[in-house]
Design an enzyme around this catalytic site. Structure first.
Site, short mmCIF file in Angstrom:
data_model
loop_
_atom_site.label_atom_id
_atom_site.label_comp_id
_atom_site.label_asym_id
_atom_site.label_seq_id
_atom_site.Cartn_x
_atom_site.Cartn_y
_atom_site.Cartn_z
CG HIS A 104 -2.24 0.77 0.93
ND1 HIS A 104 -3.30 0.21 0.26
CD2 HIS A 104 -2.61 2.05 1.22
CE1 HIS A 104 -4.27 1.10 0.17
NE2 HIS A 104 -3.87 2.22 0.74
CG ASP A 127 1.56 -1.33 -5.65
OD1 ASP A 127 2.26 -1.94 -4.82
OD2 ASP A 127 0.44 -0.87 -5.35
N GLY A 147 1.40 4.24 -8.89
CA GLY A 147 0.52 5.09 -8.09
C GLY A 147 0.87 6.56 -8.11
#
Length: 344
Positions: A239, A270, A293
């Site tokens: 995250h 990611d 992101g």
């Protein structure tokens, strides 16, 4: 639109939320959550960047791969690049609010579609975040991937019903959002999900004829569990370093996960990806698709859809050049043989 202009405008519009550092490594914004920083000491954010930076490429020029094909197929999608925009929302409290949530979502999704890739949308509170997300996907006839956070109780079903109304063919859940302090502060906590509950959610998505992505897998055992419960894809993700301080970088854990499950489930990753060379590195480490992101957010705030398109064009040029210089004609030909010191 030039990326220099995009970055200049983004820096002005995101003042106090993102410094647009020349090297986006989380050092200047440690602990700035809400905002664009990493949680606590910011080590998890920095680990994403440093782990990927440590991966080195073997330069090879005795070959005929002069015009590489950057396209790929995954999850039933034909993509011009192995790239997706990550699900990010909350422009007002994460990015300064210089543009509206609707404008932000439209920029990311529209820019991705115009360049032959796909963007994901985030979820959260206040309600305008999910309203903008679902509205944006619906405007593009389902060309987007709605991600729903791991809510408790009836809210989870309500959010998925909203997502299903968009006409999307792929849905996701970012279980790595469990424990987000921003949601706790708003009185809307999220929580981890046991496999039995996740399977019910995945079955619900499959009953709609759609695919399901589970985001937030950082260990081999949970990647294997994702296969057992029927997920179509996983995202190796911490995250963005925003939920667990001192977590390892995704490039560190990706090879072991790929060794264990590649070919059994679609692997997305990611974390710390800043340019097309980083995309190539992640594919070589075992990913099939790469989520990006913060750079997409900066491009959207700095130039809206034109900014997103300019960023994707830059990624394409960088990836193409890196493929030429490592002897890769296609994305399928990328492997660990192009990484210095890694052959398996």
């Amino acid at each position: 639109m030039d990326m220099k202009d995009v970055r200049k405008t983004a820096k002005e519009r995101m003042k106090g939320y993102c410094r647009m550092c020349p090297i986006c490594d989380g050092r200047a914004c440690s602990g700035e959550v809400p905002g664009m920083g990493g949680l606590g000491t910011g080590v998890a954010f920095r680990n994403n960047v440093t782990a990927l930076k440590a991966v080195q490429l073997n330069m090879r020029l005795l070959h005929d791969a002069t015009e590489p094909d950057t396209s790929t197929k995954a999850l039933g999608l034909d993509l011009s690049l192995p790239v997706m925009a990550a699900p990010i929302g909350g422009v007002s409290f994460n990015m300064g609010g210089a543009i509206s949530e609707d404008a932000y979502i439209d920029a990311v999704l529209g820019g991705c579609k115009s360049r032959g890739i796909i963007g994901a949308t985030g979820d959260g509170v206040p309600p305008f975040i999910v309203d903008a997300a679902m509205g944006g996907v619906k405007k593009l006839d389902g060309h987007g991937i709605p991600f729903i956070k791991p809510w408790d109780g009836a809210e989870l079903k309500e959010k998925f019903d909203l997502a299903f109304s968009t006409g999307a063919k792929i849905y996701g859940m970012d279980v790595d959002a469990a424990g987000l302090i921003t949601l706790r502060k708003m009185g809307r906590p999220v929580s981890p999900k046991p496999p039995v509950e996740l399977k019910k959610i995945i079955d619900m998505v499959h009953e709609k004829g759609a695919k399901f992505i589970l985001k937030g897998v950082m260990t081999v055992d949970e990647a294997e569990k994702a296969i057992e419960i029927g997920a179509d894809a996983i995202v190796v993700s911490n995250h963005g370093g925003r939920v667990l301080d001192h977590a390892p970088g995704t490039a560190t854990v990706l090879p072991a996960i790929a060794d264990a499950v590649k070919g059994k489930i679609c692997i997305i990753v990611d974390g710390g990806v800043r340019d097309g060379v980083d995309v190539l590195k992640m594919i070589a480490l075992g990913a099939e698709l790469v989520m990006i992101g913060r750079p997409f957010s900066q491009a959207a705030v700095g130039g809206e859809q034109e900014g997103v398109e300019a960023f994707i064009d830059q990624l394409t040029a960088q990836l193409t050049q890196a493929m030429v210089l490592t002897g890769c004609q296609t994305i399928d030909s990328v492997g660990r043989h192009i990484l210095y010191g890694m052959t398996k």
